[in-house]
Design an enzyme around this catalytic site. Sequence first.
Site, short mmCIF file in Angstrom:
data_model
loop_
_atom_site.label_atom_id
_atom_site.label_comp_id
_atom_site.label_asym_id
_atom_site.label_seq_id
_atom_site.Cartn_x
_atom_site.Cartn_y
_atom_site.Cartn_z
CB SER A 142 -32.13 -57.41 124.35
OG SER A 142 -32.49 -56.35 123.88
CG HIS A 201 -36.32 -57.66 119.26
ND1 HIS A 201 -35.94 -59.10 119.71
CD2 HIS A 201 -35.45 -56.59 119.76
CE1 HIS A 201 -34.98 -58.51 120.85
NE2 HIS A 201 -34.76 -57.37 120.83
CG ASP A 211 -35.85 -61.88 118.48
OD1 ASP A 211 -36.90 -61.04 118.62
OD2 ASP A 211 -34.79 -61.46 119.33
#
Length: 981
Positions: A414, A249, A218
């Site tokens: 996600s 995130h 990520d």
Amino acid sequence: MKLVNIWLLLLVVLLCGKKHLGDRLEKKSFEKAPCPGCSHLTLKVEFSSTVVEYEYIVAFNGYFTAKARNSFISSALKSSEVDNWRILPRNNPSSDYPSDFEVIQIKEKQKAGLLTLEDHPNIKRVTPQRKVFRSLKFAESDALVPCNETRWSQKWQSSRPLRRASLSLGSGFWHATGRHSSRRLLRAIPRQVAQTLQADVLWQMGYTGANVRVAVFDTGLSEKHPHFKNVKERTNWTNERTLDDGLGHGTFVAGVIASMRECQGFAPDAELHIFRVFTNNQVSYTSWFLDAFNYAILKKIDVLNLSIGGPDFMDHPFVDKVWELTANNVIMVSAIGNDGPLYGTLNNPADQMDVIGVGGIDFEDNIARFSSRGMTTWELPGGYGRVKPDVVTYGAGVRGSGVKGGCRALSGTSVASPVVAGAVTLLVSTVQKRELVNPASMKQALIASARRLPGVNMFEQGHGKLDLLRAYQILSSYKPQASVIVAIDEDDVSVLSSLSPSYIDLTECPYMWPYCSQPIYYGGMPTIVNVTILNGMGVTGRIVDKPDWQPYLPQNGDNIEVAFSYSSVLWPWSGYLAISISVTKKAASWEGIAQGHVMITVASPAEMESKNGAEQMSTVKLPVKVKIIPTPPRSKRVLWDQYHNLRYPPGYFPRDNLRMKNDPLDWNGDHIHTNFRDMYQHLRSMGYFVEVLGSPFTCFDATQYGTLLMVDSEEEYFPEEIAKLRRDVDNGLSLVIFSDWYNTSVMRKVKFYDENTRQWWMPDTGGANIPALNELLSVWNMGFSDGLYEGEFTLANHDMYYASGCSIAKFPEDGIVITQTFKDQGLEVLKQETSVVENVPILGLYQIPAEGGGRIVLYGDSNCLDDSHRQKDCFWLLDALLQYTSYGVTPPSLSHSGNRQRPPSGMGSAAPERMEGIMPGRYNQEVGQTIPVFAFLGAMVVLAFFVVQINKAKSRPKRRKPRVKRPQLVQQVHPPKTPSV
């Protein structure tokens, strides 16, 4: 003045540097806005991508040292006249290890070297380097969102650089449907997802994820984040010199998996391996992912979470590397996508058999509206897709770690993906014999233990909702085999099968939809069920002999016939079994239930080296149950032409509705059980039996069917097909054809420029392949035009919308033709003056004059039938047309319509021809050479503007200003490159 000159010079360089960028990509904005305490904000994410100019990924047949890789490339290019090439350095942790690929740069005029490279015996494939761009920004959203609850939203751009929605949604659609239509008692909902799934029960037993290596691919993680105590390694795979998460995130995903405080994760003691694969500008490259994947293999990662995805399942370097990861015992968990509620919208790599694909639900156990649905579309147009997602879990309003501490809530698949990844990490730590844990055994445990959600079909929920404790019970007694394992639960006994689905019951609705929606009968197209085989015995395996159909004679099993197609090799950990079910002739007039089972024997190499050549065997039983009815009358049977419907990624197919500019890629598969699902349901409710033709027209018995339904066809027709169809129509088969736009000028307008090959790529067709349809219809003196029309109108007292449709150019004189007044959308697309066109022929009905002949219906727009395009449905029109083709009943509202006009003769209007000149994949030198010219002229205009502004500034009186810091030049962000997933 010197500073101004430098700025002007930099401006010209930047403008000229963009001269090869295609005009089809929107530049993404990046807004970095920390939001502590923001109560009404949605965090939106956008993905897009394109190809990197002159750069290629050279994949080898094995892992070699840097010196050996250089030697292979040098020797391959020596025979060609390629001198200007170089291997691009990759400064990352895996550069010290052998690798199976290199990134090289070759200039445009030396393209012949690519073919030379591919001829080398140690080089497997040469593919373009790809660059992915992701942007984040906060936007105002629903005021009902509680404080600090942002929801994740992103849009994905496929390897054909055309934007589309993907893994998350930020508009709050995850709430239960109908929540505004009625009042009900609301209950307090726990937001700590780990405790909700009862991870604390395993914590109390001493299992906390210890000694399990979990990788998070990520945006990175800060070194001293207070939520994590066992960050084993942070690696940077980008071109930025930082390991920190500048966006949040990656921190959130890592927190769901392994946070130890506040919003606690599932496995707080797991070894976190942070892979920073996105820059703060949200840019990534395929080669970064490939290097990072290789490093994950070297580090013997146990679990890997990947919260990205896209529609391109034919992106070979990425898909191959995912297979290699799972073959090396890495359990990959990936988000299924966020293109719901449309069907056929699964993302890759979550749609792969060896990957655990995760869908999303809310905390009330409703399927989240944003969660993508099956079936998989790899198998179209000839076959039928597999069941995905594998499982669903909480993906709406889930709490996770904030970038600097504290908690936040996000939504999307996600988000659901790290929920399962965290659960899997925790489960791995509970297994004493770690060698028993592999991608197949873990997937078997998850799908066997999942709780079935009531009223939801298998293409929405897969095997059901994740049940952590039941999965633990199954794993605690697991043995490596492909057959069944019985796990005892306090309420029932569940069977762990190596098949997905584990049984076929065409009578079980709604779970087995669409199979259960229609009984089978003699003479019908075979019903195809695509089953995934999971092999827990080893990474490789095979099916011994062939599957064996064993009918239950007391249960009428001899009334059905079963045929098979299956994987010759099960690798990695999995394969497919396509089962084709049809009814025997003796049951043509019989009604009832027929049952039996399929036996499959799977063999894998023995684990012990002492048993050289030995194999371990396992047998799987697949129960089959179907409902048979007498063959319906011909008038009630409709055949859907699937064979001539194509989809991305084999080719570039634009949207049927050109107004859908934010999602121009047509990738749903055009199947009656994906984006034409509502139409299928409507036809079934009207009493029609709908079958799918997955083969050419030469391969079906037309005497069995009343109507052949052809919607939005893209494929060409063989001469044998045209001849047979003419005979079939003369003998009573009717045709209903829904077309769409086809205009070569518009197709050139929606082209895109491939930076890597410097080619203009054209659509393989327009909305429909009108030239091919016109060849098919020419024997009846019919044809469509290349017009492109749009507008609202009223037909038979129904409000209609014509979206990017064509018109009828010629039609027999004794036919019925309905016209309307529309806007010429083609002129609008071409940036010309929009005009209104009267008497556009859009609908034609014709009866073949020969005795016993069929009927033909033409309509120029299919968007009103398509779930993904429809603004106003035209199911009533479809009903009227089928009444005409099946029973010869001409609707009075059409035959006596005030819009009925004399059929066009085709005189004065040129029929559309196939694209010539700039063909797909062919570089047009003249067009390509104009790009630098336009870029230079643009730069000169901007330069002149700045010169004028500077002269104006000189003429003004000078004022003393306070001193400020010199501005820093922001790095140019180029539009993204083609993505892997």
